[in-house]
Design a protein around this motif. Structure first.
Motif, PDB file in Angstrom:
ATOM      1  N   GLY A  70       0.816  -1.214   0.000  1.00 21.07           N
ATOM      2  CA  GLY A  70       0.000   0.000   0.000  1.00 21.07           C
ATOM      3  C   GLY A  70       0.843   1.254   0.000  1.00 21.07           C
ATOM      4  N   ALA A  71       2.070   1.153   0.482  1.00 17.49           N
ATOM      5  CA  ALA A  71       2.947   2.329   0.534  1.00 17.49           C
ATOM      6  C   ALA A  71       3.266   2.824  -0.879  1.00 17.49           C
ATOM      7  N   ASN A  72       3.473   1.874  -1.806  1.00 17.73           N
ATOM      8  CA  ASN A  72       3.752   2.271  -3.188  1.00 17.73           C
ATOM      9  C   ASN A  72       2.546   2.957  -3.815  1.00 17.73           C
ATOM     10  N   VAL A  73       1.368   2.434  -3.548  1.00 20.67           N
ATOM     11  CA  VAL A  73       0.142   3.048  -4.077  1.00 20.67           C
ATOM     12  C   VAL A  73       0.017   4.465  -3.530  1.00 20.67           C
ATOM     13  N   LYS A  74       0.245   4.614  -2.240  1.00 21.37           N
ATOM     14  CA  LYS A  74       0.152   5.937  -1.625  1.00 21.37           C
ATOM     15  C   LYS A  74       1.184   6.885  -2.227  1.00 21.37           C
ATOM     16  N   ARG A  75       2.409   6.379  -2.438  1.00 22.10           N
ATOM     17  CA  ARG A  75       3.468   7.201  -3.034  1.00 22.10           C
ATOM     18  C   ARG A  75       3.062   7.652  -4.437  1.00 22.10           C
ATOM     19  N   LEU A  76       2.504   6.736  -5.221  1.00 21.50           N
ATOM     20  CA  LEU A  76       2.065   7.092  -6.575  1.00 21.50           C
ATOM     21  C   LEU A  76       0.932   8.108  -6.553  1.00 21.50           C
ATOM     22  N   GLU A  77       0.017   7.944  -5.606  1.00 24.40           N
ATOM     23  CA  GLU A  77      -1.075   8.912  -5.497  1.00 24.40           C
ATOM     24  C   GLU A  77      -0.535  10.293  -5.180  1.00 24.40           C
ATOM     25  N   ILE A  78       0.419  10.344  -4.273  1.00 25.35           N
ATOM     26  CA  ILE A  78       1.019  11.630  -3.904  1.00 25.35           C
ATOM     27  C   ILE A  78       1.755  12.227  -5.097  1.00 25.35           C
ATOM     28  N   GLU A  79       2.555  11.416  -5.783  1.00 25.93           N
ATOM     29  CA  GLU A  79       3.285  11.906  -6.962  1.00 25.93           C
ATOM     30  C   GLU A  79       2.318  12.410  -8.021  1.00 25.93           C
ATOM     31  N   THR A  80       1.268  11.657  -8.252  1.00 28.27           N
ATOM     32  CA  THR A  80       0.287  12.053  -9.262  1.00 28.27           C
ATOM     33  C   THR A  80      -0.397  13.354  -8.866  1.00 28.27           C
ATOM     34  N   ASP A  81      -0.792  13.464  -7.605  1.00 30.24           N
ATOM     35  CA  ASP A  81      -1.413  14.698  -7.137  1.00 30.24           C
ATOM     36  C   ASP A  81      -0.472  15.880  -7.289  1.00 30.24           C
ATOM     37  N   GLU A  82       0.813  15.664  -6.980  1.00 26.36           N
ATOM     38  CA  GLU A  82       1.790  16.742  -7.133  1.00 26.36           C
ATOM     39  C   GLU A  82       1.925  17.154  -8.595  1.00 26.36           C
ATOM     40  N   LYS A  83       1.952  16.164  -9.487  1.00 29.01           N
ATOM     41  CA  LYS A  83       2.055  16.482 -10.917  1.00 29.01           C
ATOM     42  C   LYS A  83       0.823  17.221 -11.405  1.00 29.01           C
ATOM     43  N   ILE A  84      -0.349  16.781 -10.954  1.00 26.63           N
ATOM     44  CA  ILE A  84      -1.585  17.460 -11.349  1.00 26.63           C
ATOM     45  C   ILE A  84      -1.576  18.901 -10.851  1.00 26.63           C
ATOM     46  N   GLU A  85      -1.172  19.111  -9.613  1.00 27.32           N
ATOM     47  CA  GLU A  85      -1.102  20.466  -9.065  1.00 27.32           C
ATOM     48  C   GLU A  85      -0.108  21.313  -9.859  1.00 27.32           C
ATOM     49  N   HIS A  86       1.022  20.708 -10.206  1.00 31.83           N
ATOM     50  CA  HIS A  86       2.016  21.427 -11.008  1.00 31.83           C
ATOM     51  C   HIS A  86       1.424  21.831 -12.356  1.00 31.83           C
ATOM     52  N   LEU A  87       0.722  20.906 -12.997  1.00 32.44           N
ATOM     53  CA  LEU A  87       0.102  21.207 -14.290  1.00 32.44           C
ATOM     54  C   LEU A  87      -0.966  22.289 -14.157  1.00 32.44           C
ATOM     55  N   LYS A  88      -1.746  22.229 -13.098  1.00 33.50           N
ATOM     56  CA  LYS A  88      -2.760  23.269 -12.873  1.00 33.50           C
ATOM     57  C   LYS A  88      -2.094  24.625 -12.688  1.00 33.50           C
ATOM     58  N   THR A  89      -1.005  24.643 -11.920  1.00 33.53           N
ATOM     59  CA  THR A  89      -0.286  25.893 -11.681  1.00 33.53           C
ATOM     60  C   THR A  89       0.262  26.442 -12.993  1.00 33.53           C
ATOM     61  N   GLU A  90       0.870  25.568 -13.771  1.00 32.38           N
ATOM     62  CA  GLU A  90       1.419  26.001 -15.062  1.00 32.38           C
ATOM     63  C   GLU A  90       0.310  26.488 -15.994  1.00 32.38           C
ATOM     64  N   ALA A  91      -0.811  25.779 -16.011  1.00 28.51           N
ATOM     65  CA  ALA A  91      -1.934  26.187 -16.866  1.00 28.51           C
ATOM     66  C   ALA A  91      -2.457  27.552 -16.433  1.00 28.51           C
ATOM     67  N   SER A  92      -2.566  27.772 -15.146  1.00 21.49           N
ATOM     68  CA  SER A  92      -3.025  29.069 -14.636  1.00 21.49           C
ATOM     69  C   SER A  92      -2.035  30.165 -14.995  1.00 21.49           C
ATOM     70  N   ARG A  93      -0.763  29.829 -14.895  1.00 25.67           N
ATOM     71  CA  ARG A  93       0.283  30.818 -15.158  1.00 25.67           C
ATOM     72  C   ARG A  93       0.262  31.289 -16.616  1.00 25.67           C
ATOM     73  N   VAL A  94       0.017  30.375 -17.550  1.00 22.48           N
ATOM     74  CA  VAL A  94       0.097  30.742 -18.966  1.00 22.48           C
ATOM     75  C   VAL A  94      -1.261  30.983 -19.604  1.00 22.48           C
ATOM     76  N   SER A  95      -2.348  30.749 -18.887  1.00 22.24           N
ATOM     77  CA  SER A  95      -3.660  30.869 -19.522  1.00 22.24           C
ATOM     78  C   SER A  95      -3.933  32.286 -20.018  1.00 22.24           C
ATOM     79  N   SER A  96      -3.552  33.304 -19.254  1.00 25.46           N
ATOM     80  CA  SER A  96      -3.809  34.670 -19.715  1.00 25.46           C
ATOM     81  C   SER A  96      -2.968  34.981 -20.954  1.00 25.46           C
ATOM     82  N   ASP A  97      -1.743  34.459 -20.997  1.00 25.48           N
ATOM     83  CA  ASP A  97      -0.912  34.669 -22.189  1.00 25.48           C
ATOM     84  C   ASP A  97      -1.541  33.990 -23.398  1.00 25.48           C
TER      85      ASP A  97
END
Length: 111
Positions: A70-97
């Protein structure tokens, strides 16, 4: 008499030219609105496709690690959530441009 008729013809020509110019402006405005709507629809479609892709990747990784602890599943969930947050941040940053670029291209009149 001839002078007043010439003046009347000139006024009629000006009115006709003004109507034609208004028609051209209205047509351009309608085309611009249609293009903006199309750009928005295309962007929404791309976002939906990207979201589906990311979800499929997440599910694939979950399936690969389902035999692991279960630790690996949890690690993957955390990594995925971090990547999604990063993508959301990047999308927000460039959306006005992106919007400004689209507006610039849509509203630029070329002869």
């Amino acid at each position: 008499m001839e002078s007043s008729r010439g003046g009347q013809n000139g006024i009629q020509l000006l009115l006709a030219a003004e109507q034609e110019a208004q028609h051209i402006v209205n047509t351009a405005r309608t085309a611009k609105q249609a293009r903006l709507k199309q750009a928005k629809e295309e962007a929404e479609k791309e976002i939906a496709e990207f979201r589906a892709y990311m979800e499929a990747e997440f599910q694939r990784k979950l399936e690969q690690t389902s035999g692991d602890s279960g630790a690996n599943v949890k690690r993957l969930e955390i990594e995925t959530d971090e990547k999604i947050e990063h993508l959301k941040t990047e999308a927000s940053r460039v959306s006005s441009d992106v919007v400004q670029m689209l507006l610039r291209h849509v509203t630029t009149v070329k002869n």
